[in-house]
Motif scaffolding. Sequence first.
Motif: not given
Length: 254
Positions: A87, A91, A100, A106, A108, A114, A116
């Motif tokens: 992640l 980002r 994703y 969860r 993202w 991204w 949560q």
Amino acid sequence: MADWVLIPCLKALFADFDRIAPSRDHASDGSIGDAAHQHEVSDHNPDETGSVPIHDADHINEVHAIDVDDDLRESDLTMEKCVQFLLARCRSGAEKRLRYIIYNRRIWSASSGWVQKTYTGSSPHTEHAHFSASYATNLEASTASWHLEDIPVALTAADKTWITNTIAAQTKAAIDSRLGEIAKEVLVDYRIAGTTTPGSTYQRNLSELTGDVWSAAMRGTTKGGDPLPPEGVYAQILEDLAILTAKVDALNKQ
């Protein structure tokens, strides 16, 4: 169902997980979806013969998602660390191949920056992490490293022992090599008492003095060919070796 293939970038992701966690559990690994997935829109379906959210530019029957078992069986490496590492790369823009990730209730996604969010699908994804990849031809085809080996983990006792032993061995080899070079350079004026070598003295370094010992023992003469005196040759050699050793030690401390 018609023949299908997993896109190359996700094959590479599977391979990277196997590399950092060679003993990991594969029970929950997956790519192509089961019968339930075939009746819904899913990246687990082949994109030429199944229901998928996007159709790419090629005509290859490809699957664009994988599930990776949660149990990595490594002392300080968890799926949570892997997900958060990927992640962070997504980002920062360093990684662009994922659309994703779903893990442990969860989700993202690239489309939401991204961020949560809570995942409320039928599977909580606690036993595996789901990775959906891009449908862009250049991205799905990329087999570049996912850099999972860069995830920081604590050293195990075995790691520490190996590092300590390796450093110790390399240090000893370096010191021995350096001392050997110094020993060749350090000279002492030397003459066995009672020999008839012309001149007052001749020079020996550490290895040559040792050679004198062997020559004396095997041939009954010095390395230079001089006859040995009735007594005192070994004492003289040991004395000169002590002088040379002191010189070597002094140079090595500089």
